[in-house]
Design a protein around this motif. Structure first.
Motif, PDB file in Angstrom:
ATOM      1  N   VAL A 152     -14.079  17.765   6.807  1.00 41.82           N
ATOM      2  CA  VAL A 152     -13.181  17.203   7.828  1.00 41.82           C
ATOM      3  C   VAL A 152     -14.038  16.434   8.829  1.00 41.82           C
ATOM      4  CG1 VAL A 152     -11.523  17.716   9.653  1.00 41.82           C
ATOM      5  CG2 VAL A 152     -11.529  19.086   7.536  1.00 41.82           C
ATOM      6  N   VAL A 153     -13.724  15.157   8.991  1.00 37.00           N
ATOM      7  CA  VAL A 153     -14.494  14.285   9.883  1.00 37.00           C
ATOM      8  C   VAL A 153     -13.643  13.958  11.101  1.00 37.00           C
ATOM      9  CG1 VAL A 153     -15.671  12.061  10.107  1.00 37.00           C
ATOM     10  CG2 VAL A 153     -15.755  13.312   7.937  1.00 37.00           C
ATOM     11  N   CYS A 154     -14.275  14.002  12.279  1.00 36.67           N
ATOM     12  CA  CYS A 154     -13.570  13.717  13.530  1.00 36.67           C
ATOM     13  C   CYS A 154     -14.198  12.499  14.192  1.00 36.67           C
ATOM     14  CB  CYS A 154     -13.650  14.919  14.473  1.00 36.67           C
ATOM     15  SG  CYS A 154     -12.673  14.723  15.982  1.00 36.67           S
ATOM     16  N   PHE A 155     -13.370  11.538  14.583  1.00 32.53           N
ATOM     17  CA  PHE A 155     -13.829  10.349  15.288  1.00 32.53           C
ATOM     18  C   PHE A 155     -13.438  10.437  16.764  1.00 32.53           C
ATOM     19  CE2 PHE A 155     -13.469   8.932  10.876  1.00 32.53           C
ATOM     20  CZ  PHE A 155     -14.734   8.390  10.699  1.00 32.53           C
ATOM     21  N   PHE A 156     -14.402  10.126  17.610  1.00 32.18           N
ATOM     22  CA  PHE A 156     -14.214  10.206  19.055  1.00 32.18           C
ATOM     23  C   PHE A 156     -14.432   8.841  19.710  1.00 32.18           C
ATOM     24  CE2 PHE A 156     -15.708  14.367  17.728  1.00 32.18           C
ATOM     25  CZ  PHE A 156     -15.025  15.273  18.512  1.00 32.18           C
TER      26      PHE A 156
END
Length: 416
Positions: free
Chosen positions: A77-81
């Protein structure tokens, strides 16, 4: 016709979201909700139904995997901020973006401030974008590319991923944060609740930049209590806090200051002061890429402050120093794939990777030490915190491509 990412960027920068120093609440300014609420609306229009904004102005959303359940389980799971606020160092309201069509080299004159030009002499990278459209402010405000370019890139990437089922991806988390510019970007964020494996801030500058290293950071305050009396009868009585403050400032080495250092050399930076005979105050920051060197710099400040206290025994000098964040490189190096995949994603756009250390702070440093390794990928904006800020349109578009490539690479490598 403007691309989706450019349309979004031009819309977002006109929304006033400047944050404010020394506020206890998150967000530091309520106006940041104006952009946050718009983003939630746009996310829901894309079909991302769980998009919400918290009481502390964190926009959080999930793009579900379009893979089979079996493959989804093995894809990280990749999270972009990206952060919604702009720096309080320059005016951030009434922004009037300008489009320099087909830039042909040379200086760019800013129409609202004829004393200002964006020049390749100051910013040589500008010449890389001859033939591209370039977005600037009118010279009376900053542009807001830091980090509305990152916000626009993430939103445009999500739009493309949602529209094209051939673009395979695992579960993607999206977080838009408040107050990054005042050092509190993730203070109110429950990182564990994101259930992400890796993160990426889209907050770097020049096209192609990938950053995994920051300063180690500390900040401090010095308060000096003096004593005032009639200057005609002050001998042996007056304690002039202004003079004591001047002695202290002289002990911050000029050859280790922001204006004399570059690349990986650290610095001391006294940046704000106020003074009268009775009382003087100083705020300062300390930065170094090496943690042991940061601790030595802190000891140096403690030692010379103590020496000056002994020099003026009738005064009272109070020194407070706190560590702010640590170099995220130590944590990111523990998971090499987080950088390897980002490098490959940039290369697939057809541009070179520019690896460098960040001479500043990033939410990624805090996130990495809270269990979510988070390097920084370029947004394309340059000359942050300045009326000379600019964004080449091609750099914005390459940032969108990088995000899309990255999520596909995680699928490919999980399936190998």
């Amino acid at each position: 016709m403007p691309s989706d990412v450019l349309e979004r960027f031009l819309k977002y920068v006109t929304i006033h979201t400047t944050s404010k120093e020394d506020e206890e609440t998150i967000p530091s300014t309520k106006r940041q909700f104006d952009l946050a609420n718009l983003l939630v609306q746009e996310l829901k229009e894309l079909g991302i139904v769980d998009a919400t904004v918290s009481d502390e102005c964190y926009v959080i959303a999930t793009l579900p995997s379009n893979l089979t359940p079996e493959i989804t389980k093995i894809v990280p799971v990749v999270c972009f901020f990206a952060h919604m606020d702009t720096s309080p160092e320059e005016a951030g309201d009434n922004i009037k973006p300008q489009n320099v069509n087909n830039y042909q080299g040379g200086d760019i004159q800013l129409p609202g401030n004829l004393d200002l030009v964006i020049s390749p002499k100051e910013t040589p990278a500008l010449l890389k974008f001859v033939g591209s459209d370039i977005i600037t402010s009118d010279g009376t405000t900053l542009l807001g590319g830091d980090d509305k370019a990152g916000v626009a890139a993430i939103m445009a990437a999500l739009t493309k991923l949602k529209a094209d089922p051939k673009l395979k991806h695992g579960t993607i988390k999206i977080v838009f944060t408040p107050d990054e510019e005042v050092g509190r970007g993730v203070d109110g964020l429950d990182v564990d609740s994101l259930m992400a494996d890796f993160g990426y801030t889209i907050d770097g500058d020049e096209m192609g930049v990938l950053e995994s290293e920051t300063f180690n950071a500390a900040g401090g305050d010095i308060q000096i209590t003096g004593f005032n009396c009639h200057p005609g009868y002050a001998k042996g009585k007056m304690i002039n806090a202004i003079r004591i403050l001047a002695d202290i400032i002289q002990n911050f080495p000029i050859d280790e200051s922001p204006e004399t250092t570059e690349k990986k050399k650290g610095y001391y930076h006294p940046y704000e002061s106020s003074a009268s005979v009775n009382e003087a105050k100083l705020k300062f920051i300390i930065r170094d890429f090496d943690f042991e060197q940061l601790k030595q710099k802190i000891r140096n400040v403690e030692e010379f402050t103590n020496h000056i206290q002994q020099k003026y025994p009738s005064s009272h000098i109070n020194l407070t120093i706190k560590e702010s964040y640590k170099n995220m490189k130590y944590k990111i190096d523990e998971v090499p794939e987080v950088m390897m995949n980002a490098e490959e994603a940039i290369k697939r756009t057809g541009i070179p990777v520019i690896k460098k250390a960040i001479r500043g702070g990033t939410d990624g440093a805090h996130l990495s030490y809270r269990g979510l390794p988070t390097p920084n990928i370029f947004s394309g904006a340059m000359n942050f915190h300045s009326k000379k800020e600019f964004v080449p349109v091609i750099a914005l578009e390459k940032s969108v491509e990088t995000i899309i490539n990255l999520v596909q690479i995680y699928v490919e490598r999980a399936s190998e």
